[in-house]
Write a protein that holds these residues in place. Sequence first.
Motif, short mmCIF file in Angstrom:
data_model
loop_
_atom_site.label_atom_id
_atom_site.label_comp_id
_atom_site.label_asym_id
_atom_site.label_seq_id
_atom_site.Cartn_x
_atom_site.Cartn_y
_atom_site.Cartn_z
N ILE A 30 48.18 33.04 47.50
CA ILE A 30 47.40 31.80 47.61
C ILE A 30 46.35 31.84 46.50
O ILE A 30 46.18 32.86 45.84
CB ILE A 30 46.73 31.66 48.99
CG1 ILE A 30 45.80 32.85 49.26
CG2 ILE A 30 47.77 31.48 50.09
CD1 ILE A 30 44.94 32.72 50.50
N ALA A 31 45.65 30.74 46.33
CA ALA A 31 44.53 30.68 45.39
C ALA A 31 43.40 29.90 46.04
O ALA A 31 43.63 29.08 46.94
CB ALA A 31 44.96 30.01 44.09
N ALA A 90 49.72 28.11 41.58
CA ALA A 90 49.89 29.42 40.93
C ALA A 90 48.83 29.70 39.87
O ALA A 90 48.58 28.87 39.00
CB ALA A 90 51.28 29.51 40.32
N HIS A 91 48.24 30.89 39.98
CA HIS A 91 47.24 31.38 39.02
C HIS A 91 47.47 32.87 38.80
O HIS A 91 48.10 33.54 39.61
CB HIS A 91 45.82 31.17 39.55
CG HIS A 91 45.36 29.76 39.52
ND1 HIS A 91 45.72 28.84 40.46
CD2 HIS A 91 44.56 29.10 38.65
CE1 HIS A 91 45.16 27.67 40.18
NE2 HIS A 91 44.45 27.82 39.08
N LEU A 147 48.83 40.86 33.65
CA LEU A 147 48.36 39.85 34.60
C LEU A 147 48.57 40.32 36.03
O LEU A 147 49.44 41.13 36.31
CB LEU A 147 49.12 38.53 34.41
CG LEU A 147 49.01 37.85 33.06
CD1 LEU A 147 49.97 36.69 32.99
CD2 LEU A 147 47.57 37.41 32.81
N TRP A 148 47.80 39.73 36.93
CA TRP A 148 48.02 39.90 38.37
C TRP A 148 48.00 38.52 38.98
O TRP A 148 47.14 37.71 38.66
CB TRP A 148 46.92 40.77 38.97
CG TRP A 148 47.19 41.14 40.40
CD1 TRP A 148 47.89 42.22 40.85
CD2 TRP A 148 46.76 40.42 41.57
NE1 TRP A 148 47.92 42.21 42.23
CE2 TRP A 148 47.24 41.12 42.69
CE3 TRP A 148 46.05 39.25 41.77
CZ2 TRP A 148 47.01 40.70 44.00
CZ3 TRP A 148 45.82 38.83 43.07
CH2 TRP A 148 46.29 39.54 44.17
N GLY A 149 48.93 38.24 39.85
CA GLY A 149 49.02 36.94 40.51
C GLY A 149 50.46 36.53 40.64
O GLY A 149 51.33 37.35 40.83
N TRP A 150 50.68 35.21 40.47
CA TRP A 150 52.08 34.74 40.56
C TRP A 150 52.33 33.55 39.70
O TRP A 150 51.50 32.96 39.12
CB TRP A 150 52.45 34.47 42.01
CG TRP A 150 52.06 33.14 42.57
CD1 TRP A 150 52.91 32.09 42.76
CD2 TRP A 150 50.79 32.68 43.06
NE1 TRP A 150 52.26 31.04 43.34
CE2 TRP A 150 50.95 31.38 43.53
CE3 TRP A 150 49.53 33.25 43.14
CZ2 TRP A 150 49.92 30.63 44.08
CZ3 TRP A 150 48.50 32.51 43.68
CH2 TRP A 150 48.70 31.22 44.15
#
Length: 150
Positions: A30-31, A90-91, A147-150
């Motif tokens: 989530i963001a 997405a971030h 990067l980290w995230g999705w």
Amino acid sequence: MNLATRWIFPLLLGMSLLWGATLAHAAQMIATATEGAHLRSGPSTRYKVQWELSRGFPLQVIGNKSGWYKVRDFEGDTGWIARSVTNRQAHHVAKVEGLNIRSGPGTSYRVLAKARYGEILRTLGRQGNWVKVKLGKVTGWTSKRYLWGW
């Protein structure tokens, strides 16, 4: 009907469904949907605010309770955030200082900008191990491994 047909196979099927659900839940991202969203020490506004997060900050969901998500950030810190201040836009976060944002998906493309460690990047697309991102007014590409995230 033998023992394997009556008990073992249904038990294994149930365990595999539970395992799959657990993996799917663990990978949920989530963001933050608002600027200054509060990450708290527990699942209600009665708990202490641990951090204020910028809009778009990506978080991994590791649990939930009554309208709250238990989350982990890119540094492994955990806390609780109200579901109402999150979305699924997405971030990514830069895991390195001076992350190159390039004009194309490869090291031969020119550097357009550099991101600081912990800076939030809007995710626009993917191509192999490259992610198309937006950093402020700059749109470009960066390596997924930083990067980290999705």
